[in-house]
Design a protein around this motif. Structure first.
Motif, PDB file in Angstrom:
ATOM      1  N   MET A  11     -40.145 -25.675  20.082  1.00  0.00           N
ATOM      2  CA  MET A  11     -40.175 -24.236  20.293  1.00  0.00           C
ATOM      3  C   MET A  11     -38.777 -23.638  20.134  1.00  0.00           C
ATOM      4  O   MET A  11     -38.619 -22.550  19.579  1.00  0.00           O
ATOM      5  CB  MET A  11     -40.731 -23.900  21.681  1.00  0.00           C
ATOM      6  CG  MET A  11     -42.237 -24.036  21.838  1.00  0.00           C
ATOM      7  SD  MET A  11     -43.184 -23.212  20.541  1.00  0.00           S
ATOM      8  CE  MET A  11     -42.748 -21.491  20.824  1.00  0.00           C
ATOM      9  N   TYR A  57     -37.895 -20.872  17.437  1.00  0.00           N
ATOM     10  CA  TYR A  57     -37.346 -19.607  17.896  1.00  0.00           C
ATOM     11  C   TYR A  57     -36.079 -19.262  17.107  1.00  0.00           C
ATOM     12  O   TYR A  57     -35.925 -18.152  16.614  1.00  0.00           O
ATOM     13  CB  TYR A  57     -37.039 -19.693  19.390  1.00  0.00           C
ATOM     14  CG  TYR A  57     -36.477 -18.422  19.963  1.00  0.00           C
ATOM     15  CD1 TYR A  57     -37.306 -17.370  20.320  1.00  0.00           C
ATOM     16  CD2 TYR A  57     -35.102 -18.269  20.142  1.00  0.00           C
ATOM     17  CE1 TYR A  57     -36.788 -16.197  20.832  1.00  0.00           C
ATOM     18  CE2 TYR A  57     -34.575 -17.098  20.653  1.00  0.00           C
ATOM     19  CZ  TYR A  57     -35.423 -16.066  20.998  1.00  0.00           C
ATOM     20  OH  TYR A  57     -34.906 -14.905  21.497  1.00  0.00           O
ATOM     21  N   LEU A  92     -36.974 -18.229  13.577  1.00  0.00           N
ATOM     22  CA  LEU A  92     -37.521 -16.884  13.501  1.00  0.00           C
ATOM     23  C   LEU A  92     -36.414 -15.854  13.664  1.00  0.00           C
ATOM     24  O   LEU A  92     -36.437 -14.798  13.033  1.00  0.00           O
ATOM     25  CB  LEU A  92     -38.576 -16.709  14.604  1.00  0.00           C
ATOM     26  CG  LEU A  92     -39.525 -15.538  14.511  1.00  0.00           C
ATOM     27  CD1 LEU A  92     -40.224 -15.522  13.176  1.00  0.00           C
ATOM     28  CD2 LEU A  92     -40.529 -15.605  15.644  1.00  0.00           C
ATOM     29  N   ALA A  93     -35.426 -16.184  14.486  1.00  0.00           N
ATOM     30  CA  ALA A  93     -34.367 -15.218  14.768  1.00  0.00           C
ATOM     31  C   ALA A  93     -33.362 -15.133  13.632  1.00  0.00           C
ATOM     32  O   ALA A  93     -32.778 -14.090  13.387  1.00  0.00           O
ATOM     33  CB  ALA A  93     -33.658 -15.581  16.071  1.00  0.00           C
ATOM     34  N   VAL A 128     -28.131 -18.602  18.351  1.00  0.00           N
ATOM     35  CA  VAL A 128     -29.156 -17.930  19.135  1.00  0.00           C
ATOM     36  C   VAL A 128     -29.030 -18.388  20.578  1.00  0.00           C
ATOM     37  O   VAL A 128     -28.854 -19.564  20.831  1.00  0.00           O
ATOM     38  CB  VAL A 128     -30.562 -18.317  18.634  1.00  0.00           C
ATOM     39  CG1 VAL A 128     -31.630 -17.621  19.437  1.00  0.00           C
ATOM     40  CG2 VAL A 128     -30.704 -17.988  17.170  1.00  0.00           C
ATOM     41  N   ASN A 129     -29.117 -17.448  21.495  1.00  0.00           N
ATOM     42  CA  ASN A 129     -29.091 -17.800  22.908  1.00  0.00           C
ATOM     43  C   ASN A 129     -30.455 -18.273  23.374  1.00  0.00           C
ATOM     44  O   ASN A 129     -31.439 -17.570  23.211  1.00  0.00           O
ATOM     45  CB  ASN A 129     -28.721 -16.570  23.731  1.00  0.00           C
ATOM     46  CG  ASN A 129     -27.289 -16.592  24.137  1.00  0.00           C
ATOM     47  OD1 ASN A 129     -26.490 -17.220  23.446  1.00  0.00           O
ATOM     48  ND2 ASN A 129     -26.957 -15.927  25.217  1.00  0.00           N
ATOM     49  N   LEU A 130     -30.489 -19.430  23.969  1.00  0.00           N
ATOM     50  CA  LEU A 130     -31.757 -19.911  24.499  1.00  0.00           C
ATOM     51  C   LEU A 130     -31.921 -19.484  25.945  1.00  0.00           C
ATOM     52  O   LEU A 130     -32.984 -19.063  26.365  1.00  0.00           O
ATOM     53  CB  LEU A 130     -31.834 -21.426  24.391  1.00  0.00           C
ATOM     54  CG  LEU A 130     -31.786 -21.956  22.964  1.00  0.00           C
ATOM     55  CD1 LEU A 130     -31.736 -23.466  22.952  1.00  0.00           C
ATOM     56  CD2 LEU A 130     -32.993 -21.461  22.177  1.00  0.00           C
ATOM     57  N   ARG A 149     -41.130 -15.860  24.447  1.00  0.00           N
ATOM     58  CA  ARG A 149     -40.067 -15.248  23.653  1.00  0.00           C
ATOM     59  C   ARG A 149     -40.368 -15.390  22.176  1.00  0.00           C
ATOM     60  O   ARG A 149     -40.051 -14.516  21.379  1.00  0.00           O
ATOM     61  CB  ARG A 149     -38.728 -15.885  24.011  1.00  0.00           C
ATOM     62  CG  ARG A 149     -38.238 -15.437  25.366  1.00  0.00           C
ATOM     63  CD  ARG A 149     -36.924 -16.077  25.733  1.00  0.00           C
ATOM     64  NE  ARG A 149     -35.854 -15.724  24.795  1.00  0.00           N
ATOM     65  CZ  ARG A 149     -34.633 -16.231  24.865  1.00  0.00           C
ATOM     66  NH1 ARG A 149     -34.345 -17.102  25.801  1.00  0.00           N
ATOM     67  NH2 ARG A 149     -33.722 -15.875  23.986  1.00  0.00           N
ATOM     68  N   TYR A 150     -40.962 -16.499  21.809  1.00  0.00           N
ATOM     69  CA  TYR A 150     -41.318 -16.703  20.414  1.00  0.00           C
ATOM     70  C   TYR A 150     -42.336 -15.645  19.976  1.00  0.00           C
ATOM     71  O   TYR A 150     -42.183 -15.017  18.941  1.00  0.00           O
ATOM     72  CB  TYR A 150     -41.886 -18.104  20.221  1.00  0.00           C
ATOM     73  CG  TYR A 150     -42.291 -18.407  18.799  1.00  0.00           C
ATOM     74  CD1 TYR A 150     -41.349 -18.783  17.851  1.00  0.00           C
ATOM     75  CD2 TYR A 150     -43.620 -18.302  18.398  1.00  0.00           C
ATOM     76  CE1 TYR A 150     -41.714 -19.050  16.546  1.00  0.00           C
ATOM     77  CE2 TYR A 150     -43.994 -18.563  17.091  1.00  0.00           C
ATOM     78  CZ  TYR A 150     -43.044 -18.941  16.173  1.00  0.00           C
ATOM     79  OH  TYR A 150     -43.411 -19.189  14.880  1.00  0.00           O
ATOM     80  N   LEU A 152     -40.685 -12.263  19.673  1.00  0.00           N
ATOM     81  CA  LEU A 152     -39.864 -12.122  18.471  1.00  0.00           C
ATOM     82  C   LEU A 152     -40.750 -11.936  17.250  1.00  0.00           C
ATOM     83  O   LEU A 152     -40.414 -11.210  16.320  1.00  0.00           O
ATOM     84  CB  LEU A 152     -38.989 -13.372  18.322  1.00  0.00           C
ATOM     85  CG  LEU A 152     -37.817 -13.318  17.359  1.00  0.00           C
ATOM     86  CD1 LEU A 152     -36.916 -12.148  17.683  1.00  0.00           C
ATOM     87  CD2 LEU A 152     -37.042 -14.623  17.430  1.00  0.00           C
ATOM     88  N   ARG A 204     -38.505  -3.030  22.449  1.00  0.00           N
ATOM     89  CA  ARG A 204     -39.248  -3.730  23.487  1.00  0.00           C
ATOM     90  C   ARG A 204     -38.583  -5.045  23.842  1.00  0.00           C
ATOM     91  O   ARG A 204     -38.529  -5.422  25.018  1.00  0.00           O
ATOM     92  CB  ARG A 204     -40.688  -3.976  23.010  1.00  0.00           C
ATOM     93  CG  ARG A 204     -41.496  -2.708  22.916  1.00  0.00           C
ATOM     94  CD  ARG A 204     -42.902  -2.979  22.463  1.00  0.00           C
ATOM     95  NE  ARG A 204     -43.619  -3.854  23.380  1.00  0.00           N
ATOM     96  CZ  ARG A 204     -44.920  -4.118  23.274  1.00  0.00           C
ATOM     97  NH1 ARG A 204     -45.621  -3.588  22.299  1.00  0.00           N
ATOM     98  NH2 ARG A 204     -45.498  -4.917  24.129  1.00  0.00           N
ATOM     99  N   GLU A 247     -27.782 -11.399  21.329  1.00  0.00           N
ATOM    100  CA  GLU A 247     -28.167 -12.795  21.062  1.00  0.00           C
ATOM    101  C   GLU A 247     -29.425 -13.177  21.832  1.00  0.00           C
ATOM    102  O   GLU A 247     -30.252 -13.927  21.340  1.00  0.00           O
ATOM    103  CB  GLU A 247     -27.016 -13.741  21.436  1.00  0.00           C
ATOM    104  CG  GLU A 247     -25.924 -13.798  20.385  1.00  0.00           C
ATOM    105  CD  GLU A 247     -24.676 -14.494  20.911  1.00  0.00           C
ATOM    106  OE1 GLU A 247     -24.748 -15.164  21.966  1.00  0.00           O
ATOM    107  OE2 GLU A 247     -23.614 -14.351  20.267  1.00  0.00           O
ATOM    108  N   MET A 248     -29.557 -12.622  23.031  1.00  0.00           N
ATOM    109  CA  MET A 248     -30.750 -12.944  23.812  1.00  0.00           C
ATOM    110  C   MET A 248     -31.997 -12.301  23.232  1.00  0.00           C
ATOM    111  O   MET A 248     -33.098 -12.807  23.392  1.00  0.00           O
ATOM    112  CB  MET A 248     -30.571 -12.460  25.250  1.00  0.00           C
ATOM    113  CG  MET A 248     -29.562 -13.280  26.018  1.00  0.00           C
ATOM    114  SD  MET A 248     -29.592 -12.870  27.757  1.00  0.00           S
ATOM    115  CE  MET A 248     -28.902 -11.242  27.717  1.00  0.00           C
ATOM    116  N   SER A 249     -31.817 -11.156  22.577  1.00  0.00           N
ATOM    117  CA  SER A 249     -32.976 -10.407  22.089  1.00  0.00           C
ATOM    118  C   SER A 249     -33.277 -10.678  20.632  1.00  0.00           C
ATOM    119  O   SER A 249     -34.240 -10.140  20.089  1.00  0.00           O
ATOM    120  CB  SER A 249     -32.737  -8.902  22.270  1.00  0.00           C
ATOM    121  OG  SER A 249     -32.195  -8.624  23.532  1.00  0.00           O
ATOM    122  N   GLY A 250     -32.441 -11.485  20.004  1.00  0.00           N
ATOM    123  CA  GLY A 250     -32.655 -11.753  18.594  1.00  0.00           C
ATOM    124  C   GLY A 250     -32.369 -10.545  17.725  1.00  0.00           C
ATOM    125  O   GLY A 250     -33.125 -10.222  16.823  1.00  0.00           O
TER     126      GLY A 250
END
Lengths: 231, 231
Positions: free
Chosen positions: A138, A142, A145-146, B70-72, B141-142, B145, B152, B185-188
């Motif tokens: 996942m 993720y 996708l980002a 990307v922030n996980l 989150r996936y 995104l 949102r 980064e958290m929100s993509g």
DNA sequence: CGAACAATTGATCCTCATCAAACCTTGTGG
DNA sequence: CCACAAGGTTTGATGAGGATCAATTGTTCG
């Protein structure tokens, strides 16, 4: 009980089980048959059972409030699903499981698995291993996708399918069975875009696309695309 | 050992531990201090230790081959991280952990945790619970995104931050500390988009944005946006 | 043969990423 | 204590990448 308990060893979480334990699980299971398009369970249902797919194909998906859906993963034979609910009591399923074709599965009470794990560390260990692979997959998807463009994501999804359920053909290609809608859901895009991308690849001889079927001719080229090493 | 072993009970995986077990973990830990911007470990390193953050803040992230990241998730005090490696032997970390400010953590050998779990079902159970929350969060989150628009997603990220590390102010708002780059980064998304969205919200009195700080004035409105119930 | 479903293809539009430049805030050193 | 540097933020202009819509063309199966 119509199931030979030894068959259960093909399930990754049961691979280290004793024969007696396998029999226990077998005795405590009931078989459930589901038609194409029907559901094993819905997101939010109380997670009373977990399942082991013994024939057919199913998909795990999430829907947003508007009903738009995303494929989380495809379940093939001897894979376990719905087991996250076995960890907490009174848990609910975090996703919906739908049969993609006529499928049958063994249903086993979540409570039972939880009890077994109390005295069998190997079970917990193997379930944790399975869970780590989910987390890693996942996380990767993720990030994909980002940060990655559609073509790469589609290539990646296709390669995942190849390794999951690809069958080699005499002609030297790899045959896959799915609708472009499904591939779109796996890649986080639309069926239109998938169709365009596949057409493009077909022009270059990478694949051949038909109705509910794709023949991968040059997997190596797909790998290049999925890693951004083309053009 | 400078750490009071009872403190360890604040770690979710240790909440059900016996006092003796806590002492064992404490004895087998070493403290590691890290400056802002430095790394606890890199993706791909052998996962020899797992960590418990005892002060500061860190982030877990993934990079793609091109270096885009990307922030996980953000790690706050008394959270465990890097523990996935404790499940398999010879595992490697699936993500990179970087300190967002001066931080100190306890490092404990992954092997040691794995051995402890062999004889202490409560430990496995609690680690599995933690892992299920990761899986569920990543799944959500996936889907977000894949299906939701930026505004949102940003609203949702902000709300997550509120529940994770928000502090109430006398004025009746909730104060948060982070850069817009981090929120992006958290929100993509990108810091530009975050800035525009925050400005828009500020116009409507939902938040006040400053340098490395946001004051949430109307969390309820943010919830509406995150659920697509505005306009 | 016809209905249902899957795939294709063109045209259009919208969201966001990207680039560039200026502006603000904070901390530091002369 | 002021000036400047460094890093964070804002805002505008532009364009690309895909989503969306619509219409047509296969394909399969009862």
């Amino acid at each position: 009980m119509s199931i030979d308990s030894q068959q259960l060893r093909r399930v990754s979480v049961f691979q280290n089980a004793t024969d007696d334990d396998l029999k226990l699980f077998s005795k405590n299971s009931i078989e459930r048959s589901i038609e194409e398009g029907e559901f094993f369970f819905f997101q939010g249902d109380p997670a009373v059972y977990f399942y082991v797919l013994i024939s057919g194909r199913a998909k795990l998906m999430q829907m947003n409030p508007a009903g738009q859906q995303v494929n989380l993963r495809t379940i093939t034979e001897w894979q376990m699903f719905g087991a996250l609910g076995a960890v907490r009591d009174n848990a609910t399923y975090p996703a919906t499981a739908q049969a993609m074709e006529h499928s049958t599965a063994l249903a086993i009470k979540s409570d039972f698995l939880r009890e077994m794990m109390q005295t069998r560390p190997y079970l917990s260990m193997d379930l944790m291993k399975l869970m780590t692979t989910y987390i890693q997959e996942m996380q990767e998807r993720y990030r994909e996708l980002a940060t990655e463009k559609v073509e790469r994501r589609i290539a990646h999804s296709l390669l995942r399918l190849v390794s999951q359920m690809g069958t080699k053909t005499p002609g030297g290609g790899i045959e896959l069975t799915f609708t472009q809608q499904e591939l779109a859901e796996m890649s986080g895009t639309t069926l239109y875009t998938v169709s365009r991308v596949l057409s493009e690849w077909e022009k270059n001889g990478l694949v051949e696309a038909g109705r509910e079927r794709v023949l991968v001719r040059k997997p190596h080229e797909l790998v290049k695309i999925s890693e951004g090493l083309d053009r």
